[in-house]
Design an enzyme around this catalytic site. Structure first.
Site, mmCIF file in Angstrom:
data_model
loop_
_atom_site.group_PDB
_atom_site.id
_atom_site.type_symbol
_atom_site.label_atom_id
_atom_site.label_comp_id
_atom_site.label_asym_id
_atom_site.label_seq_id
_atom_site.Cartn_x
_atom_site.Cartn_y
_atom_site.Cartn_z
ATOM 1 C CE LYS A 181 -1.568 2.706 2.848
ATOM 2 N NZ LYS A 181 -1.381 3.987 2.124
ATOM 3 C CD GLU A 259 13.802 4.676 6.921
ATOM 4 O OE1 GLU A 259 13.704 5.604 7.752
ATOM 5 O OE2 GLU A 259 13.733 4.832 5.699
ATOM 6 C CB CYS A 293 13.450 9.847 7.936
ATOM 7 S SG CYS A 293 13.035 8.735 6.695
ATOM 8 C CD GLU A 391 11.640 13.038 10.861
ATOM 9 O OE1 GLU A 391 10.604 12.449 11.215
ATOM 10 O OE2 GLU A 391 12.504 12.502 10.159
HETATM 11 C C1 SIN Z 1 13.794 8.446 3.799
HETATM 12 O O1 SIN Z 1 13.732 9.639 3.972
HETATM 13 O O2 SIN Z 1 12.959 7.678 4.297
HETATM 14 C C2 SIN Z 1 14.862 7.790 2.961
HETATM 15 C C3 SIN Z 1 15.979 8.672 2.625
HETATM 16 C C4 SIN Z 1 17.053 7.986 1.825
HETATM 17 O O3 SIN Z 1 16.905 6.877 1.328
HETATM 18 O O4 SIN Z 1 18.107 8.598 1.705
#
Ligand code: SIN
Length: 488
Positions: A181, A259, A293, A391
């Protein structure tokens, strides 16, 4: 304005559950351009029935797919990689249109996504087990690797191609089947990738995808969480959602790769090469407009070089060109939606109320469209501010001055998150001291661009667990079976 691609069939506008299909109840989800909020396409708004049908298909396809020789699975993945590369322009335009990143970044993301598919095509043939020296005579002992089974992949909007690729490629390489999804804001790129996977020869039922709105996503995901046939969840997204998935997955003891959120420190020591540090910060902070992230979220600069660093950085941030993905000159696009802009604004206002000073930006750019925020540089930030605790996920650099190495390492680790960290220094003893002390899964030393298919990507603490990419990435989709033959 509707989106014209070189290949119309890359916009199927339907789910793929063994075959292209609409949501069982016919509902549709509108897809809009974050630059204008104008709707330019639609996809199915799927529900529980569609989610269950996807698991049925993936479960039925699993025995045959796991029995396909690894070399053949690898060849299919190689063809998928080649097709992704061959359609880079269309896919890049799709990404930019639905996600908002500048076209050069959209194209770059396609190459990044393909690199994972190519990598795991190669890894598929190296899923070696072990022959174990037996402690008793007359026995042979083996540790065999086998696929975990049906995998549910739930992917984010910030990298609509790369995150799908780095979850689905290892799953297929391992011999798992998949239900996926994609994020509600960016479903089109994933459908296009599944279309190319079908063309590459991934058999029907092996890779299934359902799209759903924010409102209906829990309905879809709950079906997958409750179904004991789903043996693994792989998720990239926020820490609260990751914790929810972990709690709910406990009932059927599914494996998890999570993640999750980050709060990356970026530290500039007084012995740093300042030009390199400024460049590294620009690269890592403003990639995807700050919506990654692994973006630096807290920037710490040692007192002695604070002024020089801030001066150089101000000029660079002020010079950034903000605009829609369609303008080749744009370096920072719109944020994904209004909620994202609200959050950045809240962080800036909170920091200023707490004593920080805006040297560049600090406001929405409403003249450009509904979802733009000016690249912003604040000085005088501290650990009590929202921009240091949460964040931001936007083009905000908030700088905190520091005096000593011990203080900055303590401050950098003073967060529940542990995804990425960056620092710039030249003293080799300091480099290894600090690299050892930072509590994160990824560390950039004099380097702002970390991610690569050959590297293990993932966090510690509340940034999650599991690793994507690298020689370890396939193991997240495999389980060990110990086999012992006696009477020899
Ligand atoms: C992400 O922001 O989840 C991944 C970033 C990346 O693969 O560099």
């Amino acid at each position: 304005m509707s989106l014209k691609l070189q290949r119309d069939d890359l916009l199927p506008g339907r789910n793929f559950i063994g075959a292209w299909c609409d949501a069982r109840d016919g509902r549709r989800l509108e897809v809009s351009d974050p630059a204008t909020d104008a709707v330019f396409s639609t996809v199915p708004d799927s529900g529980a029935e569609d989610a269950k049908a996807a698991v049925d298909a993936a479960h039925a396809a699993f025995p045959a797919w796991r029995a396909v020789p690894a070399k053949q699975r690898a060849q299919i993945l190689k063809r998928w990689n080649d097709l992704i590369v061959a359609n880079q322009e269309d896919l890049g335009r799709l990404i930019s249109r639905e996600q908002g990143k500048p076209l050069a970044e959209g194209r770059g993301e396609v190459a990044y996504a393909a690199s994972y598919v190519e990598w795991f095509a190669e890894e598929a043939t190296r899923a070696n087990g072990e022959v174990i020296p037996a402690p008793a005579a007359g026995r042979r002992m083996f540790a065999l690797k086998e696929p975990v089974g049906v995998v549910a992949a739930i992917t984010p909007w910030n990298f609509p191609a790369a995150m799908i690729a780095r979850k689905i490629a290892p799953a297929l390489a391992a011999g798992c089947t998949v239900v996926c999804k994609p994020a509600e804001d960016t479903p089109l790129t994933s459908l296009a990738l599944v279309r190319l996977a079908e063309e590459a020869g991934v058999p029907a039922g092996v890779l299934n995808i359902v799209t759903a709105s924010r409102a209906r996503t829990p309905e879809v995901v709950d079906v997958w969480l409750d179904d004991p046939r789903v043996r693994k969840i792989t998720f990239t997204g926020s820490t609260p959602v990751g914790k929810h998935l972990a709690r709910r997955a406990a009932d059927t003891l599914k494996r998890l790769s999570l993640e999750l959120g980050g709060n990356a420190p970026f530290i500039v020591f007084e012995d740093a090469d300042l030009d390199a540090a400024v460049e590294g910060l620009m690269v890592s902070k403003f990639r995807n407009g700050g919506q990654t992230c692994v973006c630096p979220n807290r920037v710490f600069v040692q007192s002695k070089v604070h002024q020089a660093f801030v001066e150089q950085l101000s000029a660079r941030v002020a010079a950034l060109k903000v605009g829609p993905a369609s303008d080749p000159a744009s370096q920072v696009g719109p944020m994904i939606n209004a909620r994202a802009v609200d959050k950045i604004e809240r962080h800036v206002m909170d920091a200023i109320a707490g004593g920080a000073q805006a040297l560049v930006g600090g406001t929405r750019l409403t003249s450009l469209g509904p979802n733009y925020f000016a690249p912003t540089l604040l000085v005088g930030a501290d650990s009590r501010m929202a921009c240091a605790r949460e964040e931001t996920f936007g083009p905000l650099v908030a700088i905190t001055r520091f005096e000593s190495e011990a203080d900055v390492v303590a401050a950098a680790n003073d967060t529940p998150f542990g995804l990425a960290a960056y620092f710039y220094a030249t003293d080799v003893r300091r480099i290894w001291r600090v690299a050892d002390a930072l509590q994160t899964g990824l560390v950039g030393i004099n380097e702002g661009a970390l991610a690569a298919e050959a590297a293990p990507f993932g966090g510690v603490k509340e940034s999650g667990y599991g690793r994507e990419g690298s020689v370890h990435g396939l193991d997240d989709y495999m389980q060990l079976k110990y086999v012992c033959q006696g009477q020899l």
